[in-house]
Motif scaffolding. Structure first.
Motif, PDB file in Angstrom:
ATOM      1  N   VAL A  63       0.842  -1.208   0.000  1.00 31.64           N
ATOM      2  CA  VAL A  63       0.000   0.000   0.000  1.00 31.64           C
ATOM      3  C   VAL A  63       0.876   1.257   0.000  1.00 31.64           C
ATOM      4  O   VAL A  63       0.600   2.221  -0.737  1.00 31.64           O
ATOM      5  N   CYS A  64       1.945   1.235   0.785  1.00 34.07           N
ATOM      6  CA  CYS A  64       2.808   2.428   0.848  1.00 34.07           C
ATOM      7  C   CYS A  64       3.569   2.630  -0.467  1.00 34.07           C
ATOM      8  O   CYS A  64       3.697   3.756  -0.949  1.00 34.07           O
ATOM      9  N   GLN A  65       4.050   1.527  -1.031  1.00 34.23           N
ATOM     10  CA  GLN A  65       4.793   1.630  -2.285  1.00 34.23           C
ATOM     11  C   GLN A  65       3.918   2.214  -3.396  1.00 34.23           C
ATOM     12  O   GLN A  65       4.313   3.121  -4.121  1.00 34.23           O
ATOM     13  N   GLU A  66       2.722   1.688  -3.512  1.00 35.20           N
ATOM     14  CA  GLU A  66       1.854   2.086  -4.621  1.00 35.20           C
ATOM     15  C   GLU A  66       1.187   3.439  -4.409  1.00 35.20           C
ATOM     16  O   GLU A  66       0.850   4.129  -5.364  1.00 35.20           O
ATOM     17  N   SER A  67       0.967   3.808  -3.155  1.00 31.71           N
ATOM     18  CA  SER A  67       0.277   5.078  -2.890  1.00 31.71           C
ATOM     19  C   SER A  67       1.243   6.230  -2.681  1.00 31.71           C
ATOM     20  O   SER A  67       0.862   7.395  -2.747  1.00 31.71           O
ATOM     21  N   GLY A  68       2.499   5.889  -2.392  1.00 27.42           N
ATOM     22  CA  GLY A  68       3.487   6.937  -2.120  1.00 27.42           C
ATOM     23  C   GLY A  68       3.495   7.395  -0.671  1.00 27.42           C
ATOM     24  O   GLY A  68       4.173   8.363  -0.318  1.00 27.42           O
ATOM     25  N   ALA A  69       2.749   6.699   0.184  1.00 26.67           N
ATOM     26  CA  ALA A  69       2.747   7.080   1.608  1.00 26.67           C
ATOM     27  C   ALA A  69       4.028   6.609   2.281  1.00 26.67           C
ATOM     28  O   ALA A  69       4.621   5.610   1.872  1.00 26.67           O
ATOM     29  N   ASP A  70       4.429   7.347   3.309  1.00 26.97           N
ATOM     30  CA  ASP A  70       5.527   6.870   4.155  1.00 26.97           C
ATOM     31  C   ASP A  70       4.937   5.977   5.240  1.00 26.97           C
ATOM     32  O   ASP A  70       3.718   5.832   5.351  1.00 26.97           O
ATOM     33  N   ILE A  71       5.830   5.404   6.042  1.00 25.52           N
ATOM     34  CA  ILE A  71       5.373   4.448   7.060  1.00 25.52           C
ATOM     35  C   ILE A  71       5.496   5.047   8.456  1.00 25.52           C
ATOM     36  O   ILE A  71       6.515   5.647   8.801  1.00 25.52           O
ATOM     37  N   LEU A  72       4.415   4.883   9.222  1.00 22.35           N
ATOM     38  CA  LEU A  72       4.486   5.126  10.661  1.00 22.35           C
ATOM     39  C   LEU A  72       4.548   3.736  11.284  1.00 22.35           C
ATOM     40  O   LEU A  72       3.561   2.998  11.258  1.00 22.35           O
ATOM     41  N   LEU A  73       5.700   3.372  11.812  1.00 21.49           N
ATOM     42  CA  LEU A  73       5.848   2.048  12.412  1.00 21.49           C
ATOM     43  C   LEU A  73       5.507   2.137  13.892  1.00 21.49           C
ATOM     44  O   LEU A  73       6.221   2.801  14.657  1.00 21.49           O
ATOM     45  N   ASP A  74       4.421   1.488  14.293  1.00 18.13           N
ATOM     46  CA  ASP A  74       4.081   1.418  15.717  1.00 18.13           C
ATOM     47  C   ASP A  74       4.758   0.173  16.272  1.00 18.13           C
ATOM     48  O   ASP A  74       4.366  -0.962  15.969  1.00 18.13           O
ATOM     49  N   ILE A  75       5.775   0.411  17.070  1.00 18.91           N
ATOM     50  CA  ILE A  75       6.596  -0.706  17.540  1.00 18.91           C
ATOM     51  C   ILE A  75       5.855  -1.552  18.569  1.00 18.91           C
ATOM     52  O   ILE A  75       6.026  -2.772  18.627  1.00 18.91           O
ATOM     53  N   GLU A  76       5.009  -0.937  19.372  1.00 17.87           N
ATOM     54  CA  GLU A  76       4.223  -1.738  20.321  1.00 17.87           C
ATOM     55  C   GLU A  76       3.211  -2.607  19.571  1.00 17.87           C
ATOM     56  O   GLU A  76       3.001  -3.767  19.924  1.00 17.87           O
ATOM     57  N   ASN A  77       2.608  -2.042  18.522  1.00 20.21           N
ATOM     58  CA  ASN A  77       1.689  -2.865  17.725  1.00 20.21           C
ATOM     59  C   ASN A  77       2.430  -4.036  17.093  1.00 20.21           C
ATOM     60  O   ASN A  77       1.910  -5.155  17.035  1.00 20.21           O
ATOM     61  N   LEU A  78       3.634  -3.763  16.636  1.00 20.64           N
ATOM     62  CA  LEU A  78       4.448  -4.831  16.055  1.00 20.64           C
ATOM     63  C   LEU A  78       4.745  -5.911  17.091  1.00 20.64           C
ATOM     64  O   LEU A  78       4.616  -7.114  16.834  1.00 20.64           O
ATOM     65  N   ARG A  79       5.135  -5.472  18.291  1.00 20.54           N
ATOM     66  CA  ARG A  79       5.447  -6.432  19.367  1.00 20.54           C
ATOM     67  C   ARG A  79       4.214  -7.298  19.677  1.00 20.54           C
ATOM     68  O   ARG A  79       4.294  -8.530  19.735  1.00 20.54           O
ATOM     69  N   ILE A  80       3.074  -6.617  19.847  1.00 16.35           N
ATOM     70  CA  ILE A  80       1.838  -7.324  20.199  1.00 16.35           C
ATOM     71  C   ILE A  80       1.438  -8.307  19.100  1.00 16.35           C
ATOM     72  O   ILE A  80       1.155  -9.477  19.368  1.00 16.35           O
ATOM     73  N   ASN A  81       1.427  -7.817  17.865  1.00 17.01           N
ATOM     74  CA  ASN A  81       1.011  -8.680  16.756  1.00 17.01           C
ATOM     75  C   ASN A  81       1.944  -9.871  16.594  1.00 17.01           C
ATOM     76  O   ASN A  81       1.515 -10.979  16.270  1.00 17.01           O
ATOM     77  N   ALA A  88      -3.700 -13.701  29.972  1.00 16.37           N
ATOM     78  CA  ALA A  88      -3.412 -15.133  29.820  1.00 16.37           C
ATOM     79  C   ALA A  88      -3.480 -15.540  28.352  1.00 16.37           C
ATOM     80  O   ALA A  88      -2.739 -16.409  27.901  1.00 16.37           O
ATOM     81  N   GLU A  89      -4.356 -14.879  27.616  1.00 20.73           N
ATOM     82  CA  GLU A  89      -4.589 -15.313  26.240  1.00 20.73           C
ATOM     83  C   GLU A  89      -3.891 -14.445  25.206  1.00 20.73           C
ATOM     84  O   GLU A  89      -3.448 -14.938  24.176  1.00 20.73           O
ATOM     85  N   LEU A  90      -3.829 -13.148  25.472  1.00 25.88           N
ATOM     86  CA  LEU A  90      -3.384 -12.208  24.442  1.00 25.88           C
ATOM     87  C   LEU A  90      -2.543 -11.083  25.020  1.00 25.88           C
ATOM     88  O   LEU A  90      -2.657 -10.739  26.194  1.00 25.88           O
ATOM     89  N   GLU A  91      -1.746 -10.493  24.136  1.00 23.94           N
ATOM     90  CA  GLU A  91      -1.118  -9.210  24.442  1.00 23.94           C
ATOM     91  C   GLU A  91      -2.126  -8.137  24.035  1.00 23.94           C
ATOM     92  O   GLU A  91      -2.694  -8.209  22.941  1.00 23.94           O
ATOM     93  N   LEU A  92      -2.348  -7.147  24.890  1.00 30.19           N
ATOM     94  CA  LEU A  92      -3.352  -6.118  24.567  1.00 30.19           C
ATOM     95  C   LEU A  92      -2.712  -4.748  24.431  1.00 30.19           C
ATOM     96  O   LEU A  92      -1.832  -4.357  25.208  1.00 30.19           O
ATOM     97  N   ASP A  93      -3.201  -4.019  23.450  1.00 32.35           N
ATOM     98  CA  ASP A  93      -2.670  -2.705  23.113  1.00 32.35           C
ATOM     99  C   ASP A  93      -3.407  -1.656  23.940  1.00 32.35           C
ATOM    100  O   ASP A  93      -4.409  -1.101  23.498  1.00 32.35           O
ATOM    101  N   THR A  94      -2.904  -1.392  25.154  1.00 37.31           N
ATOM    102  CA  THR A  94      -3.659  -0.516  26.052  1.00 37.31           C
ATOM    103  C   THR A  94      -3.077   0.892  26.178  1.00 37.31           C
ATOM    104  O   THR A  94      -3.748   1.791  26.682  1.00 37.31           O
ATOM    105  N   HIS A  95      -1.855   1.080  25.773  1.00 39.31           N
ATOM    106  CA  HIS A  95      -1.242   2.419  25.837  1.00 39.31           C
ATOM    107  C   HIS A  95      -1.258   2.993  27.254  1.00 39.31           C
ATOM    108  O   HIS A  95      -1.458   4.187  27.431  1.00 39.31           O
ATOM    109  N   ASP A  96      -1.074   2.168  28.253  1.00 37.14           N
ATOM    110  CA  ASP A  96      -1.141   2.720  29.610  1.00 37.14           C
ATOM    111  C   ASP A  96      -0.015   2.218  30.519  1.00 37.14           C
ATOM    112  O   ASP A  96      -0.100   2.353  31.733  1.00 37.14           O
TER     113      ASP A  96
END
Lengths: 285, 245
Positions: free
Chosen positions: A162-180, A212-220
């Motif tokens: 999507v970024c390559q074809e649209s010309g957008a740059d990337i905002l890398l959310d590192i916590e989202n990456l860790r969680i995912n 117990a089941e998941l990593e959650l993106d809580t920002h807190d």
């Protein structure tokens, strides 16, 4: 290519307005949510404008919904433009996701099926956004808890496409990456390796919680060691301009935000020093 | 635009809204192979996002009462069932909260748990803040600024301090162990802010203030609407003993 020294800051939240104003010297930059600016009173908008005279502002939003299979909301783009102008924002970012369909807005960042059809929609919408705003535009990887069974691409392949074809740059959310990477079982370092070179202009970091089941993106929470490690690794591979710490809860412990910003500055300083040393000690061929 | 993608997105969001509002879930053919447990988790997150938007209208309540309490759940259930979030985010729609509640019929209103008490309390604070900001309480007497929250609780203004005490006989979040709580609200002339101090029941004392927060909100149309609802006496006070001195 010149090496950026990234500006470090936090996301502005009304609940910690005073704490942020009292600690402006700890930040190089602040991130403002378009949605907060829009929903705020005239008084709060004035506060944002005053802050923008003291620190550079980067703009972020959650309601544009670039992945919705429909035309982009031009009214929202007008609001974004007005906010960019009011705050002299340097860059604008949104999520690679969808939040709404006709008639219903969930306010929740939902994952797109990673298919060619969904990529086509997002590319078209992002191009439309880019044509209508005057600052660089970045797309962010979201955290998500379910996968569309029909997905054809990996997460990083889809973001790159999507970024390559649209010309957008990337905002890398590192916590989202860790969680995912934990919730969906993949190697976050390989993800970083595969990102389009020199396209990560903007980074988010945050702290979430482990259930117990998941990593959650809580920002807190305070940033985890894994997030710091992934940030260090990203800074070796990419050349971002902005690093924003997001905090949406446990505001009583706002000093943690200040501490984490100082730690990020330290990582940047050390990384920059190491890069300079590498240049000096690199043998001349 | 992709018709299939549009249908998938529609079904996904409708499924999540149905989960939240308690409607019968239709058969969504495009979601057959989806992990429903995870979809339901995201539906509950959707509620969470909207709950926090309610702090525009109920800033004090939401600060002290767990967002999973039955009042907020009730408001959002009806929001999703009858209004459907559309266009702008709920954060913005919340500014027009009164229009949304105006559509509720009397039965729905009367069943909203604690709504009368909470709206009264929020209105009291809004009135006090408004009066303070507009300097109409500078020379006021205790009598003119006495505001009764319920027969058993009250907001009292003494000189330049505004103090409100009330205790809950039961907590709103039924999953927590019932315990008594107290709030003290005070506004001093120097800070130009309403400060809210929470004290535990055992330490209930003017001098033992556990923590404080700042509030700031104008007398807006939501507040006016709340007043209208109260004056209409449409809200049933099912929990008369909820607050007491």
């Amino acid at each position: 290519m010149s090496i950026n020294i990234p500006s470090v800051g936090c996301g502005f939240r009304g609940k910690v307005k005073q704490a942020i104003l009292n600690n402006l010297e700890s930040f190089d930059i602040l991130e403002v949510m378009v949605d907060h600016y829009l929903a705020g009173s005239d008084n709060s908008r004035e506060i944002f404008q005053k802050i923008s005279q003291q620190l550079p502002i980067v703009l972020h939003s959650v309601a544009l919904s670039v992945g919705t299979a429909a035309q982009i909301d031009t009214e929202y783009i007008n609001i974004v433009n007005r906010t960019i102008k009011d705050l002299n924002a340097l860059v604008y970012s949104e999520h690679l996701s969808f939040t709404k369909v006709d008639g219903i807005d969930t306010r929740l960042l939902l994952p797109l099926p990673r298919t060619s059809a969904a990529a086509e929609v997002a590319i078209k919408n992002v191009k439309s956004v880019k044509e209508n705003i005057e600052v660089p535009f970045c797309l962010e990887n979201i955290s998500y808890y379910f996968t569309h069974p029909e997905s054809q691409y990996s997460e990083v392949e889809f973001l790159n496409l999507v970024c390559q074809e649209s010309g957008a740059d990337i905002l890398l959310d590192i916590e989202n990456l860790r969680i995912n990477s934990i919730n969906h079982h993949y190697d976050p370092y390989k993800y970083i390796d595969q990102l389009l070179p020199n396209r990560v202009q903007y980074i988010h970091v945050a702290g979430g919680i482990t259930t117990a089941e998941l990593e959650l993106d809580t920002h807190d929470q305070k940033l985890s060691q894994t997030v710091f490690d992934l940030l260090k690794y990203t800074l070796k591979k990419q050349n971002p301009k902005y690093i924003i710490l997001e905090r949406d809860g446990r505001f009583n412990d706002f000093l943690e935000v200040i501490d984490d910003c100082h730690l990020i500055h330290e990582i940047i300083r050390r990384g920059h020093h190491e890069q300079k040393l590498e240049r000096i000690t690199k043998p001349i061929n | 635009m992709s018709k299939n993608l549009k249908e998938l997105q529609n079904q996904l969001i409708k499924y999540m809204v149905a989960t939240v509002s308690g409607e019968d879930k239709q058969e969504y053919d495009k979601l057959i192979n989806y992990n429903k447990k995870r979809l339901n988790l995201m539906a509950s997150m959707m509620v969470g996002n909207h709950v926090w938007s309610l702090e525009k209208i109920l800033p004090t309540t939401i600060k002290y009462i767990h967002p999973q309490n039955d009042l907020f759940q009730y408001i959002l259930k009806h929001y999703f069932a009858y209004r459907k979030p559309s266009g702008d985010t709920f954060l913005l729609e919340a500014r027009n909260f009164y229009e949304f509640i105006m559509q509720w019929n009397d039965t729905i209103l009367k069943q909203a748990p604690y709504l009368k008490d909470i709206l009264s309390f929020e209105l009291a604070l809004a009135n006090v803040k408004y009066a303070y900001e507009n300097h109409t309480i500078r020379y006021a007497t205790r009598e003119t600024l006495y505001y009764s929250l319920t027969p058993l609780s009250q907001l009292v203004i003494l000189n330049y301090d505004i103090r409100c005490f009330f205790k809950k006989k039961r907590v709103f979040n039924l999953t927590l162990k019932p315990k008594k709580q107290s709030l003290l609200i005070t506004c001093d002339q120097l800070s130009h802010q309403i400060r809210i101090f929470e004290v535990s029941d055992s330490n209930f004392s003017l001098l033992k203030m556990a923590q404080h927060h700042f509030l700031s909100y104008p007398m807006n149309k939501n507040n006016k609407f709340i007043q209208y609802l109260i004056e209409r006496k449409i809200l049933e006070n099912r929990y008369e003993n909820l607050f007491y001195w």
